[in-house]
Design a protein around this motif. Structure first.
Motif, PDB file in Angstrom:
ATOM      1  N   THR A   2       9.978  39.425  40.768  1.00  0.00           N
ATOM      2  CA  THR A   2      11.405  39.217  40.901  1.00  0.00           C
ATOM      3  C   THR A   2      11.725  38.803  42.326  1.00  0.00           C
ATOM      4  OG1 THR A   2      11.742  41.543  41.445  1.00  0.00           O
ATOM      5  CG2 THR A   2      11.886  40.924  39.118  1.00  0.00           C
ATOM      6  N   GLY A   3      12.888  38.195  42.508  1.00  0.00           N
ATOM      7  CA  GLY A   3      13.286  37.752  43.837  1.00  0.00           C
ATOM      8  C   GLY A   3      12.935  36.304  44.079  1.00  0.00           C
ATOM      9  N   TRP A   4      13.573  35.718  45.059  1.00  0.00           N
ATOM     10  CA  TRP A   4      13.391  34.303  45.382  1.00  0.00           C
ATOM     11  C   TRP A   4      12.065  34.054  46.093  1.00  0.00           C
ATOM     12  CZ3 TRP A   4      18.828  33.075  47.865  1.00  0.00           C
ATOM     13  CH2 TRP A   4      19.784  32.984  46.839  1.00  0.00           C
ATOM     14  N   ALA A  52      11.140  37.550  47.347  1.00  0.00           N
ATOM     15  CA  ALA A  52       9.898  38.187  46.937  1.00  0.00           C
ATOM     16  C   ALA A  52       8.724  37.746  47.779  1.00  0.00           C
ATOM     17  CB  ALA A  52       9.621  37.886  45.464  1.00  0.00           C
ATOM     18  N   SER A 301      13.405  31.776  41.910  1.00  0.00           N
ATOM     19  CA  SER A 301      12.310  32.740  41.888  1.00  0.00           C
ATOM     20  C   SER A 301      11.060  32.063  41.339  1.00  0.00           C
ATOM     21  CB  SER A 301      12.681  33.933  41.007  1.00  0.00           C
ATOM     22  OG  SER A 301      13.821  34.610  41.517  1.00  0.00           O
ATOM     23  N   SER A 306       9.427  27.575  36.806  1.00  0.00           N
ATOM     24  CA  SER A 306      10.191  27.327  38.032  1.00  0.00           C
ATOM     25  C   SER A 306       9.432  26.356  38.924  1.00  0.00           C
ATOM     26  CB  SER A 306      10.424  28.628  38.799  1.00  0.00           C
ATOM     27  OG  SER A 306       9.199  29.096  39.354  1.00  0.00           O
TER      28      SER A 306
END
Length: 322
Positions: A2-4, A52, A301, A306
């Motif tokens: 999780t997180g960018w 992240a 993320s 992605s």
């Protein structure tokens, strides 16, 4: 995870800062000072902003400070080796939190080729960082062809970073070059890559353009139209659509909308520019991006499908460290 994923984060070592000051870069590109950096401070900022993992690179002025003499080339090779070794050690200590975009000692081509191979084959670098110009020479310089060919053969990720353009003493008008000159040098570099056919000659390099595309969204249609008028038509918009773009700098309230008029949200990546952008400003800019309706369809993320996972698969894992 999780997180960018932050693809525009920097690091400095004490030795690198010392060498910069000795070479007259105590105020890099006209900024007040070289910032301090530590991995612990970077992790704190990442936690504060919901990041992240971060891909670390050396910012301007890079490692080759002046000229092409053998002495300067050797000094640049030594400094590139130092920063890449140090960066690789940071990654080794926190492999799921950091990646490395290795530095090359360009315009020294032989040194760059040797360090490129070492960075990927020995250090396990995730990418290469290149400046928009190399001591005044742009990436389309024929002398740099072997480096671009090797990057293409490896399908390398290349993070572009602006630096002071040639002639900045006249064009910057006494202001820090990151204020205006960086954006125009990024635009000049990328349009040169497009209009010269260099992107087509090396189609496997995966380029990340900084600062929300700089001035490219404003000039893209003009450059395309002018290429037809000059008898050498180039599909500029299609070429720009194949690149990736980080959101470091000040993408809101205007630049992000301009960029999304040229490329889709699937081409966007987050960038903090820490520590050259101070932590409080990084936090404020990140919060603005989180609230931006224009980014609702962007995948910042490194999750499935992605752009971050496609470019940096090593960091697209479910393993997290304390």
């Amino acid at each position: 995870m999780t997180g960018w994923l932050d693809v525009h984060a920097h690091y400095l070592t004490p030795h690198y800062a010392e060498r910069c000051r000795a070479a007259g870069h105590a105020m890099p590109d006209g900024m007040p000072a070289l910032p301090d950096w530590s991995a612990d401070a970077a992790v704190e900022v990442m936690a504060m902003t919901g990041v992240a993992a971060a891909v670390l690179s050396v910012s301007s002025p890079g490692v080759h400070f002046a000229g092409d003499s053998l002495t300067r080339n050797q000094a640049a090779r030594d400094l590139a080796r130092h920063v890449n070794d140090e960066g690789a050690q940071v990654v080794a200590r926190r492999p799921s939190r950091f990646g490395l975009a290795a530095t090359l000692p360009l315009p020294d081509v032989d040194g760059a080729l040797a360090e490129l191979a070492r960075a990927f084959d020995e250090l396990g670098a995730d990418a290469i960082t290149l400046h928009t110009n190399q001591n005044g020479r742009y990436l389309t310089d024929p002398a740099f062809g072997p480096v671009l060919a090797e990057l293409d053969a490896r399908a390398a990720v290349v993070t572009l970073h602006p630096t002071s353009p040639p002639g900045w003493e006249r064009t910057a008008l006494g202001r820090p070059r990151p204020m205006v000159e960086f954006l125009f040098d990024t635009t000049r570099c990328v349009l040169d890559l497009v209009l010269s056919g260099t992107l087509d000659r090396y189609p496997h390099i995966r380029w990340i353009v900084p600062h929300a595309g700089a001035v490219l969204p404003v000039l893209a249609h003009r450059a395309a139209g002018m290429s037809f008028l000059t008898g050498d038509p180039v599909d500029v918009l299609s070429a720009l659509g194949r690149l990736y773009y980080d959101l470091a700098g000040v993408p809101l309230p205007v630049a992000l909308d301009g960029l999304l008029a040229v490329v889709g949200p699937d081409r966007l990546l987050y960038g903090s520019d820490f520590p050259f952008t101070p932590a409080p400003l990084v936090a404020g800019l990140a919060e603005g991006l989180r609230q931006a309706p224009a980014l609702h369809e962007a995948l910042l993320s490194p999750g499935p499908n992605s752009p971050g996972a496609a470019l940096f698969p090593r960091l697209a894992t479910d393993v997290e460290e304390p």
